[in-house]
Motif scaffolding. Structure first.
Motif, PDB file in Angstrom:
ATOM      1  N   THR A   1      -7.613   3.421   2.188  1.00 32.07           N
ATOM      2  CA  THR A   1      -5.895   4.321   1.555  1.00 32.07           C
ATOM      3  C   THR A   1      -5.295   3.823   2.793  1.00 32.07           C
ATOM      4  OG1 THR A   1      -7.982   5.778  -0.189  1.00 32.07           O
ATOM      5  CG2 THR A   1      -5.302   5.593   0.478  1.00 32.07           C
ATOM      6  N   LEU A   2      -5.661   4.599   3.729  1.00 28.32           N
ATOM      7  CA  LEU A   2      -5.046   3.767   4.965  1.00 28.32           C
ATOM      8  C   LEU A   2      -5.585   4.191   5.353  1.00 28.32           C
ATOM      9  CD1 LEU A   2      -2.022   7.875   3.637  1.00 28.32           C
ATOM     10  CD2 LEU A   2      -1.878   5.092   3.362  1.00 28.32           C
ATOM     11  N   SER A   3      -4.640   3.178   6.276  1.00 24.50           N
ATOM     12  CA  SER A   3      -4.956   2.624   8.119  1.00 24.50           C
ATOM     13  C   SER A   3      -4.184   3.526   8.619  1.00 24.50           C
ATOM     14  CB  SER A   3      -4.138   1.017   8.486  1.00 24.50           C
ATOM     15  OG  SER A   3      -5.577   0.448   7.619  1.00 24.50           O
ATOM     16  N   ASP A   4      -3.942   5.398   8.848  1.00 24.77           N
ATOM     17  CA  ASP A   4      -3.576   6.051  10.009  1.00 24.77           C
ATOM     18  C   ASP A   4      -4.621   6.351  11.233  1.00 24.77           C
ATOM     19  OD1 ASP A   4      -5.568   7.270   7.876  1.00 24.77           O
ATOM     20  OD2 ASP A   4      -4.930   8.626   8.583  1.00 24.77           O
ATOM     21  N   ASP A   5      -4.543   6.704  12.172  1.00 24.29           N
ATOM     22  CA  ASP A   5      -4.907   6.563  13.471  1.00 24.29           C
ATOM     23  C   ASP A   5      -5.185   8.447  13.755  1.00 24.29           C
ATOM     24  OD1 ASP A   5      -5.401   6.827  16.474  1.00 24.29           O
ATOM     25  OD2 ASP A   5      -3.674   6.291  16.903  1.00 24.29           O
ATOM     26  N   LEU A   6      -6.879   7.679  13.736  1.00 25.92           N
ATOM     27  CA  LEU A   6      -8.493   9.157  13.454  1.00 25.92           C
ATOM     28  C   LEU A   6      -7.641   9.606  15.119  1.00 25.92           C
ATOM     29  CD1 LEU A   6     -11.322   6.781  12.202  1.00 25.92           C
ATOM     30  CD2 LEU A   6      -9.527   8.949  10.907  1.00 25.92           C
ATOM     31  N   SER A   7      -7.112   9.102  15.731  1.00 26.31           N
ATOM     32  CA  SER A   7      -7.039  10.098  17.335  1.00 26.31           C
ATOM     33  C   SER A   7      -5.782  11.000  17.106  1.00 26.31           C
ATOM     34  CB  SER A   7      -6.673   8.906  18.412  1.00 26.31           C
ATOM     35  OG  SER A   7      -5.702   8.574  18.094  1.00 26.31           O
ATOM     36  N   ASP A   8      -5.011  11.029  15.593  1.00 29.79           N
ATOM     37  CA  ASP A   8      -4.298  11.439  16.005  1.00 29.79           C
ATOM     38  C   ASP A   8      -4.360  13.081  15.452  1.00 29.79           C
ATOM     39  OD1 ASP A   8      -1.806  12.302  15.669  1.00 29.79           O
ATOM     40  OD2 ASP A   8      -0.016  10.875  15.098  1.00 29.79           O
TER      41      ASP A   8
ATOM     42  N   LEU B   1       1.227  -0.924   0.047  1.00 28.50           N
ATOM     43  CA  LEU B   1       0.298   0.057  -0.102  1.00 28.50           C
ATOM     44  C   LEU B   1       0.804   1.448   0.388  1.00 28.50           C
ATOM     45  CD1 LEU B   1      -2.965   1.585   0.234  1.00 28.50           C
ATOM     46  CD2 LEU B   1      -2.671   1.358   2.736  1.00 28.50           C
ATOM     47  N   ILE B   2       2.038   1.195   0.988  1.00 25.82           N
ATOM     48  CA  ILE B   2       2.672   2.653   0.497  1.00 25.82           C
ATOM     49  C   ILE B   2       3.668   2.616  -0.374  1.00 25.82           C
ATOM     50  CG2 ILE B   2       4.877   3.407   1.254  1.00 25.82           C
ATOM     51  CD1 ILE B   2       4.289   2.352   4.284  1.00 25.82           C
ATOM     52  N   ASP B   3       4.053   1.965  -0.955  1.00 30.53           N
ATOM     53  CA  ASP B   3       4.762   1.992  -2.632  1.00 30.53           C
ATOM     54  C   ASP B   3       3.147   2.270  -3.350  1.00 30.53           C
ATOM     55  OD1 ASP B   3       6.867   0.791  -1.396  1.00 30.53           O
ATOM     56  OD2 ASP B   3       7.065  -1.693  -2.014  1.00 30.53           O
ATOM     57  N   SER B   4       1.917   1.830  -3.748  1.00 32.40           N
ATOM     58  CA  SER B   4       1.008   1.897  -4.389  1.00 32.40           C
ATOM     59  C   SER B   4       1.065   3.451  -4.175  1.00 32.40           C
ATOM     60  CB  SER B   4       0.028   1.039  -4.482  1.00 32.40           C
ATOM     61  OG  SER B   4       0.026   1.476  -3.291  1.00 32.40           O
ATOM     62  N   LEU B   5       1.061   3.492  -3.146  1.00 31.16           N
ATOM     63  CA  LEU B   5       0.566   5.671  -3.056  1.00 31.16           C
ATOM     64  C   LEU B   5       2.002   6.611  -3.107  1.00 31.16           C
ATOM     65  CD1 LEU B   5      -1.645   4.831   1.156  1.00 31.16           C
ATOM     66  CD2 LEU B   5      -2.127   6.366  -1.134  1.00 31.16           C
ATOM     67  N   ALA B   6       3.240   6.013  -3.186  1.00 30.30           N
ATOM     68  CA  ALA B   6       4.581   6.648  -3.419  1.00 30.30           C
ATOM     69  C   ALA B   6       4.296   6.944  -4.688  1.00 30.30           C
ATOM     70  CB  ALA B   6       5.353   5.685  -2.286  1.00 30.30           C
ATOM     71  N   PHE B   7       4.099   5.914  -5.788  1.00 31.98           N
ATOM     72  CA  PHE B   7       3.735   6.160  -6.395  1.00 31.98           C
ATOM     73  C   PHE B   7       2.964   6.656  -7.229  1.00 31.98           C
ATOM     74  CE2 PHE B   7       2.079   5.157 -10.471  1.00 31.98           C
ATOM     75  CZ  PHE B   7       3.653   4.966 -11.871  1.00 31.98           C
ATOM     76  N   ARG B   8       1.570   7.447  -6.373  1.00 31.04           N
ATOM     77  CA  ARG B   8      -0.204   7.248  -7.343  1.00 31.04           C
ATOM     78  C   ARG B   8       0.583   9.009  -6.482  1.00 31.04           C
ATOM     79  NH1 ARG B   8      -2.235  10.118  -9.676  1.00 31.04           N
ATOM     80  NH2 ARG B   8      -4.130   9.994 -10.435  1.00 31.04           N
ATOM     81  N   PHE B   9       0.459   9.792  -5.185  1.00 32.95           N
ATOM     82  CA  PHE B   9      -0.076  10.455  -5.216  1.00 32.95           C
ATOM     83  C   PHE B   9       1.261  11.117  -4.663  1.00 32.95           C
ATOM     84  CE2 PHE B   9      -3.444   8.417  -3.751  1.00 32.95           C
ATOM     85  CZ  PHE B   9      -4.625   8.818  -4.671  1.00 32.95           C
ATOM     86  N   THR B  10       1.581  11.382  -5.787  1.00 28.47           N
ATOM     87  CA  THR B  10       3.604  12.710  -5.748  1.00 28.47           C
ATOM     88  C   THR B  10       3.109  14.006  -5.905  1.00 28.47           C
ATOM     89  OG1 THR B  10       4.071  11.483  -7.679  1.00 28.47           O
ATOM     90  CG2 THR B  10       4.785  10.681  -5.507  1.00 28.47           C
ATOM     91  N   ALA B  11       3.255  14.964  -5.049  1.00 25.11           N
ATOM     92  CA  ALA B  11       3.326  16.936  -4.924  1.00 25.11           C
ATOM     93  C   ALA B  11       4.065  17.206  -4.268  1.00 25.11           C
ATOM     94  CB  ALA B  11       1.509  16.596  -5.060  1.00 25.11           C
ATOM     95  N   LYS B  12       4.170  18.431  -5.331  1.00 22.74           N
ATOM     96  CA  LYS B  12       5.491  18.888  -4.096  1.00 22.74           C
ATOM     97  C   LYS B  12       4.371  19.448  -2.356  1.00 22.74           C
ATOM     98  CE  LYS B  12       6.816  21.149  -8.627  1.00 22.74           C
ATOM     99  NZ  LYS B  12       6.734  23.359  -8.952  1.00 22.74           N
ATOM    100  N   ALA B  13       5.968  19.126  -2.018  1.00 17.26           N
ATOM    101  CA  ALA B  13       5.645  19.752  -0.375  1.00 17.26           C
ATOM    102  C   ALA B  13       4.698  20.554  -0.066  1.00 17.26           C
ATOM    103  CB  ALA B  13       7.118  19.417   0.500  1.00 17.26           C
ATOM    104  N   PHE B  14       5.465  21.815  -0.567  1.00 19.26           N
ATOM    105  CA  PHE B  14       3.693  23.077   0.320  1.00 19.26           C
ATOM    106  C   PHE B  14       3.200  23.206  -0.551  1.00 19.26           C
ATOM    107  CE2 PHE B  14       3.540  25.336  -4.518  1.00 19.26           C
ATOM    108  CZ  PHE B  14       4.853  25.412  -5.275  1.00 19.26           C
ATOM    109  N   ARG B  15       2.591  22.745  -1.850  1.00 23.84           N
ATOM    110  CA  ARG B  15       1.451  22.936  -2.746  1.00 23.84           C
ATOM    111  C   ARG B  15       0.822  21.506  -2.351  1.00 23.84           C
ATOM    112  NH1 ARG B  15      -1.072  24.678  -7.617  1.00 23.84           N
ATOM    113  NH2 ARG B  15      -2.753  24.348  -7.308  1.00 23.84           N
TER     114      ARG B  15
END
Length: 381
Positions: free
Chosen positions: A80-87, A21-35
């Motif tokens: 898409t991501l199993s991130d922690d909703l409490s964070d 999942l990390i690899d697929s996201l890293a490939f698909r969702f890339t953008a300039k950090a500021f934007r």
């Protein structure tokens, strides 16, 4: 009030992200950090290895900083991501983006009219004003006092004279020093509702550090017990934040226009909402922030409104400033805020405020009160 189950529990164990999942996201969702995606963020919040991995995914850089609705939908989904909703760190990042370089306030001189501080002018930008001796009065050049200030010439005693004289200066300086001139006037005042000392070109407001006020409206729909927000995508032709996500309706508060009237006007222009619907928008408070960017000192207060829309309503832009609209579940909008920088920066504050008021951010989340307070980091007066 129904609270979405996905956001009710602010606890839980450490989520795991698969390498695939990390690899697929890293490939698909890339953008300039500021934007489009946040930079790494350091707070006193607990650091979780999965969160570090998550931020690595979203901070890869590329030359392409344009995103589509497909990108927005994909990154917004809970699966898409199993991130922690409490964070709450993703929300904190958006607060910081709107409140930068406040340690640099010593680089600014107070702008004073009739013994009232109405703004702050950077010492560097002030050099552009020195030649206009019939408009501005400066402290002695050898003065290092913290109380030093810039004022208007005593001969400019009326609001009309001040507006004309400072307006002529703005025209003289032109786009080279004040880009994006709109020929739209903002009132210059010490606080909201106080006497107006004069009116200033909107694009010049941050260069004079005046308080600027605006309205932003959350347009939401309830379907099958769930809330959805209408989100706009700004036109690529906009000079500021082109192609980024925005509120359904938002706008600066011009001179002589009441907040409620401005909401109705912007509703018609930006989303084709008739006054028969927009007139019942509910004022729900305000957010504020202070941001220093070079010579610009933004001191903004945004009045927030909520409008419950009919399920059948479809927004239609009238002024060419919005490319398109999409109806997105509030829980997914929260994920977009936490995970990306797709939204115009100050819109994130208004939506975070909506999440608090509608119970999507819960007191059980670590840092709840600090985050709530930070939504009014600026001078809310």
């Amino acid at each position: 009030m129904r609270i979405e189950p996905a956001l009710m529990a602010c606890s839980g164990g450490i989520p795991q992200l698969s390498h695939r999942l990390i690899d697929s996201l890293a490939f698909r969702f890339t953008a300039k950090a500021f934007r489009a995606f946040p930079k790494p963020f350091t707070t006193s919040f607990p650091v979780r290895s999965t969160q570090q991995a998550f931020h690595k995914v979203l901070t890869f850089a590329s030359d392409d900083d344009v995103f589509t609705w497909d990108d927005v939908v994909r990154i917004s989904k809970p699966e898409t991501l199993s991130d922690d909703l409490s964070d709450l760190r993703g929300y904190w990042e958006k607060i910081k983006i709107c409140n930068r370089r406040l340690e640099s306030q010593s680089e600014f001189l107070s702008f004073v009219i009739e013994d009232q501080i109405v703004g702050y002018i950077h010492k560097g930008f002030a050099e552009n004003l020195r030649s206009f001796k019939d408009v501005f009065t400066f402290p002695p050049e050898n003065s290092n006092s913290k109380g030093s200030s810039i004022t208007l010439h005593p001969s400019l005693s009326t609001a009309e004279d001040r507006t004309r004289a400072v307006g002529d200066v703005i025209k003289s300086l032109g786009e080279e020093h004040i880009p994006g001139i709109r020929n739209e006037l903002y009132p210059v005042t010490s606080s909201f509702g106080a006497s107006i000392f004069f009116s200033l070109e909107r694009a010049a407001a941050p260069y004079f550090g005046i308080k600027a006020y605006g309205v932003q409206m959350n347009g939401y729909v309830e379907k099958d017990g769930k809330k959805f927000l209408w989100i706009g995508k700004r036109s690529q032709q906009k000079t500021t934040y082109p192609g980024m996500l925005d509120q359904l309706v938002a706008g600066g508060l011009p001179h002589g226009v009441a907040c409620g009237d401005n909401v109705v006007k912007e509703c018609e222009e930006e989303a084709g909402i008739p006054s028969s619907i927009s007139s019942v928008a509910i004022p729900v408070g305000a957010v504020s922030y202070m941001d220093i960017d070079g010579y610009r000192f933004k001191r903004d207060v945004l009045f927030c409104y909520d409008l419950k829309l009919p399920e059948s309503f479809m927004p239609k832009n009238q002024d060419g400033e919005v490319e398109s609209f999409k109806l997105i579940p509030v829980t997914d909008v929260a994920n977009i805020i936490r995970r990306t920088q797709f939204f115009k920066s100050n819109c994130s504050l208004v939506i975070i405020d909506f999440l608090f008021r509608h119970g999507y951010i819960r007191p059980e989340c670590f840092g709840y009160l600090d985050l709530l307070q930070s939504l009014r980091s600026g001078d809310c007066s």
